[in-house]
Design a protein around this motif. Structure first.
Motif, PDB file in Angstrom:
ATOM      1  N   ALA A 138       0.815  -1.210   0.000  1.00 59.62           N
ATOM      2  CA  ALA A 138       0.000   0.000   0.000  1.00 59.62           C
ATOM      3  C   ALA A 138       0.844   1.254   0.000  1.00 59.62           C
ATOM      4  O   ALA A 138       0.403   2.318  -0.399  1.00 59.62           O
ATOM      5  CB  ALA A 138      -0.921  -0.006   1.222  1.00 59.62           C
ATOM      6  N   LYS A 139       2.084   1.152   0.478  1.00 60.17           N
ATOM      7  CA  LYS A 139       2.901   2.354   0.625  1.00 60.17           C
ATOM      8  C   LYS A 139       3.759   2.619  -0.598  1.00 60.17           C
ATOM      9  O   LYS A 139       4.599   3.498  -0.599  1.00 60.17           O
ATOM     10  CB  LYS A 139       3.836   2.196   1.849  1.00 60.17           C
ATOM     11  N   ALA A 140       3.570   1.806  -1.642  1.00 60.28           N
ATOM     12  CA  ALA A 140       4.486   1.903  -2.772  1.00 60.28           C
ATOM     13  C   ALA A 140       4.448   3.293  -3.393  1.00 60.28           C
ATOM     14  O   ALA A 140       5.477   3.871  -3.726  1.00 60.28           O
ATOM     15  CB  ALA A 140       4.110   0.858  -3.806  1.00 60.28           C
ATOM     16  N   LEU A 141       3.224   3.833  -3.538  1.00 59.69           N
ATOM     17  CA  LEU A 141       3.122   5.115  -4.230  1.00 59.69           C
ATOM     18  C   LEU A 141       3.652   6.247  -3.365  1.00 59.69           C
ATOM     19  O   LEU A 141       4.277   7.186  -3.846  1.00 59.69           O
ATOM     20  CB  LEU A 141       1.650   5.365  -4.606  1.00 59.69           C
ATOM     21  N   GLU A 142       3.428   6.154  -2.055  1.00 61.14           N
ATOM     22  CA  GLU A 142       3.845   7.267  -1.202  1.00 61.14           C
ATOM     23  C   GLU A 142       5.348   7.364  -1.074  1.00 61.14           C
ATOM     24  O   GLU A 142       5.880   8.427  -0.816  1.00 61.14           O
ATOM     25  CB  GLU A 142       3.244   7.109   0.197  1.00 61.14           C
ATOM     26  N   SER A 143       6.027   6.225  -1.222  1.00 62.56           N
ATOM     27  CA  SER A 143       7.478   6.274  -1.064  1.00 62.56           C
ATOM     28  C   SER A 143       8.185   6.162  -2.400  1.00 62.56           C
ATOM     29  O   SER A 143       9.343   5.775  -2.454  1.00 62.56           O
ATOM     30  CB  SER A 143       7.932   5.131  -0.153  1.00 62.56           C
TER      31      SER A 143
END
Lengths: 746, 133
Positions: free
Chosen positions: A573-578
């Motif tokens: 889920a955090k792929a886009l934010e990081s």
């Protein structure tokens, strides 16, 4: 219409008569006698055909196949002396079609109910005092049908004469010229002169909306549009008002046709009374080149024919495909083509230091991207495929991103946790045509009317034909068939799963229950629990059986099924934010705010839609009418688009851009042609290579592990707010903007 | 500069008797073409674009393209065509972009075999040219 063939057919039997004349007539004067004028006398003096004449074999019209539901119930009729076996309920017209004789008609349509009011289909039946309307008369055993006798011909000429009496002389300004049934049939079957000397009547035009242009004076009152609207579209908008020559087709009240299938009346109308408003006065049909391709505005993959003139798409017409869309297409499919001309990206662009885009060459653009991609860490690379991406480009994107060391490549619309291991969990398992066999429908979190209009049309057809019951769980919505609103959220689903809801009884007593789950539910956090509840309902009510699989998932985008087959799923889920490097391949529904401010965004697409404004580099790609791409629809049917027009400006095909970028970045992908990409796809998802074939899911729900989560209580939300504006092409289209301003129910 | 060379209308006579005569005619044509190069550069303002030696190379390359021909009649026809082309160019019936496209860039003289494209694969070269390959 194959009526052009009719013209040659009509001439051929006549020549048989001429050949029987004595050949010693040196001088042929044209003489008319009273005996020759009356059809009955001519019929009497006809020579009898020899008894054991071997007739040439005949094929059904249009290469159709005849389906005998009970082979023992077949009856034999004689069409023009030719014996033909037809199933029991066939009409005379259908029997003639089987025998290869195409009878002219205006009001009869094979997919609508029978009206019998145009009288053009009159044929002579032996032992009948007057010619019969073949579209309405059932074929009885031993009937002798004659279609080319003087009586039948005289009848056709008479009907034609009557129809043309009040028909305006609009051919030069009518859009239907060149493809008009009235023109073709009057040339083939009409007489050469008319006897009408009075004033013609005229009718006021009706305003049916920004899509359908009406010139009601041209209407011949065949009522095809009335029957279509009430039967196929399910809306009782149109009706016939008045009697006799004062009959008018209209809506009686000042109402617009808001149905999503309203564009199909344009195809159905045999004359130029209902035509396409955006296409009005733009082109004649003989200057258009038709290309048979596939529509990508939703996950249904309707077969269309793109009519283009040079580099411009002029209109889109449906193609016959019995399994998917029959002969209809939704308004979005039909009218969004003018979005292909606006807001097109045609040159690679790089954002300057002052924030403005500057057009550069492909060399420079790819060099810049290739440099940057090596400066970020592997797991900071993210690739997102858009909703209109074809399978080849998604395959190359996934290969490229994977070879750069990252696992973060997914398609729009698939949230975290959607797993693509078992194909049944994201396909329409009963197939769109199989929905016709269902007798109870449960729609969970989906509004097929706006998500997949052709699936909705199929449900409407089933409801109408066999009185199927439909119930839905979700936000209250308009349906064009009777359906019960059971609830708005997961609570109702839980009740049905536990057996407490009154609808469970209907499900249990159904022979072929069908559950349709919308793909919008995949984006919820409690998705696992909801899908587990659905599967428990399916298990309790015997929905999944060897002979019938009624558990269906309705996908939203054309690229979703192929993406899930190829494995483009979102793992973290955090792929886009990081992320530090984001590659958007036509992805406009991505939440642009979630992309970090310092990430380098590359946008590859054909329209300057939403995500372009965040991009650092723009790479122009080709739209679906300009490339050959493989798309899989929501039931697993693989189809290919065909390029109809050349690409705009300096744009390239999607997969070629990614392949060139990979080469510039030093990654060696093992293919450099479309065949290479397809053989790579074959090793990943072989069903995507078998075009025009449906690959059903191999395993059922029995393999899924138990789910431990609990459902939340938030009600289901509608996924599609505006039916007319769902993807980059429709948002750029002026016609769609007019429709959404005028036709949406507020 | 040398005295301006006027292109006399040396129409190619209909028949060369044998290969030697045809060969002689070819060299006459080449000489006529090279002598009209200063005029051409003047007419079309090619001073900064290309050097005369490069134009000579281009002309000779085109002649060498047909070096394999042995039939005198065919050589005559090719010479006729070449003469026609040369006359058009000298008469200013063509335009600058024609000359540059056909005789300067076309032979790979200007910036095409630069260092940028050397190590690249056919796919990438075709990709940069157009979408259809």
């Amino acid at each position: 219409m194959g009526v052009g063939i009719l013209a040659s057919r009509a001439i051929r039997p006549a020549s048989r008569l001429l050949r029987s004349q004595p050949s010693n007539l040196l001088l042929r004067t044209i003489v008319s006698k009273p005996e020759l004028q009356s059809p009955e006398a001519a019929a009497v003096s006809q020579p009898e055909p020899p008894k054991n004449q071997i007739l040439p074999p005949r094929n059904p019209v249009g290469g159709a196949r005849v389906h005998f539901t009970n082979p023992e119930d077949a009856i034999e009729v004689f069409v023009d002396g030719y014996a033909v076996k037809v199933p029991k309920g066939f009409t005379v017209l259908q029997a003639c079609e089987v025998a290869g004789v195409d009878i002219p008609r205006f009001c009869y349509h094979s997919r609508l109910s029978i009206a019998g009011n145009c009288r053009m289909c009159l044929v002579e039946v032996e032992k009948s005092p007057k010619p019969v309307a073949s579209c309405a008369m059932p074929a009885l055993p031993g009937m002798k049908i004659k279609t080319d006798t003087p009586i039948a011909k005289k009848a056709r000429e008479g009907v034609m004469e009557f129809l043309l009496m009040n028909h305006p002389l609009d051919c030069p300004i009518c859009d239907q010229g060149g493809e008009c049934d009235l023109q073709d049939q009057s040339m083939a079957f009409g007489s050469d002169r008319g006897r009408f000397t009075e004033m013609k009547r005229s009718v006021v035009d009706k305003n049916l909306g920004p899509l359908v242009k009406t010139v009601m004076t041209r209407c011949i009152q065949c009522t095809r549009c009335v029957r279509f609207a009430s039967e196929v579209a399910g809306v009782q908008d149109l009706g016939m008002l008045g009697r006799g020559s004062g009959e008018e087709i209209g809506t009686y009240v000042e109402k617009l046709m808001t149905s999503e299938l309203s564009g199909n009346v344009i195809d159905i109308c045999p004359v130029g009374a209902l035509t396409s408003k955006p296409f009005a006065f733009k082109a004649r049909n003989w200057e258009l080149k038709g290309t048979e391709t596939i529509d990508v505005s939703d996950a249904v993959g309707s077969n269309i024919r793109v009519d283009s003139r040079g580099p411009e798409v002029m209109r889109i017409i449906p193609r016959l495909n019995e399994d998917i869309n029959e002969e209809w297409i939704s308004d979005k499919t039909r009218f969004s083509y003018d979005g292909l001309k606006r807001q097109r990206l045609s040159d690679p662009m790089i954002r300057d230091s002052d924030g403005r885009f500057k057009a550069v060459s492909w060399r420079d653009a790819l060099a810049v991207v290739g440099d940057i991609i090596h400066q970020v860490k592997s797991d900071e690379i993210v690739g997102i495929a858009g909703q209109l991406s074809d399978a080849e480009s998604m395959m190359v994107l996934k290969d490229f991103v994977n070879r750069m060391g990252s696992d973060n490549v997914w398609c729009e619309g698939t949230a975290v946790g959607v797993d693509a291991d078992l194909r049944y969990s994201y396909l329409m398992n009963s197939s769109i045509s199989g929905l016709e066999n269902a007798d109870v429908f449960l729609l969970v979190g989906t509004q097929p009317r706006v998500e997949a209009a052709m699936v909705n049309a199929r449900i409407c057809k089933t409801v109408r034909a066999s009185n199927a019951k439909v119930a839905y769980i979700g936000p209250p919505a308009d349906f064009n068939y009777d359906c019960k609103h059971l609830g708005t959220g997961p609570d109702t689903l839980k009740e049905i799963a536990e057996g407490r809801h009154p609808f469970c009884a209907a499900l249990k007593n159904a022979k072929n229950p069908a559950i349709i789950v919308g793909a919008g539910l995949f984006n919820r956090t409690d998705k696992d629990a909801i899908l587990a509840a659905v599967e428990s309902i399916a298990q309790a009510n015997n929905v999944v059986r060897p002979d019938w699989n009624g558990l269906n998932y309705l996908l939203l985008y054309a690229a979703q099924a192929a993406a899930l087959d190829l494995g483009l799923i979102q793992q973290s889920a955090k792929a886009l934010e990081s992320a530090k490097f984001v590659y958007l391949m036509g992805a406009d529904d991505v939440d642009v705010d979630k992309i970090p401010k310092d990430a380098f965004v590359v946008y590859q697409g054909h329209h300057g839609d939403k995500a372009v404004y965040r991009a650092n580099v723009i790479l122009p790609a080709s739209a679906f009418t300009e490339k050959e791409g493989t798309y899989e629809n929501t039931e697993g049917f693989t189809q290919q688009t065909v390029p109809a027009v050349p690409t705009v400006g300096d744009a390239r095909d999607d997969w070629k851009i990614v392949r060139a970028l990979s080469e510039v970045s030093g990654v060696n992908l093992p293919y450099n042609s479309i065949e290479g990409v397809r053989s790579r796809i074959k090793s990943v998802a072989p069903n995507l290579v078998h075009t025009d074939e449906r690959e059903p899911a191999a395993f059922g729900p029995s393999l899924k592990p138990e789910c431990k989560e609990t459902m939340s209580t938030t009600p289901f939300k509608p996924v599609v707010e505006n039916f007319y504006m769902t993807n980059a092409i429709t948002r750029a289209s002026k016609i769609m903007a007019q429709c959404s301003a005028v036709l949406l129910k507020k | 500069m040398a005295a301006p060379f006027t292109l006399r209308k040396i129409g190619v006579p209909p028949n060369s008797a044998n290969l030697t005569e045809a060969r002689r005619r070819v060299f006459d044509f080449f000489r006529a073409a090279c002598r009209s190069i200063p005029t051409i550069m003047d007419i079309y303002n090619l001073q900064d674009v290309v050097a005369p030696s490069q134009l000579r190379f281009s002309i000779s390359a085109q002649i060498r393209n047909n070096a394999h021909v042995t039939d005198p009649k065919v050589i005559d026809l090719l010479l006729f065509k070449g003469m026609e082309e040369l006359t058009d160019i000298v008469d200013h019936a063509k335009q600058r972009h024609h000359i540059i496209g056909q005789y300067v860039v076309g032979e790979g003289l200007v910036q095409n075999t630069g260092s940028k494209d050397q190590g690249k694969s056919d796919f990438l070269k075709n990709f940069y040219t157009s979408n259809y390959f």
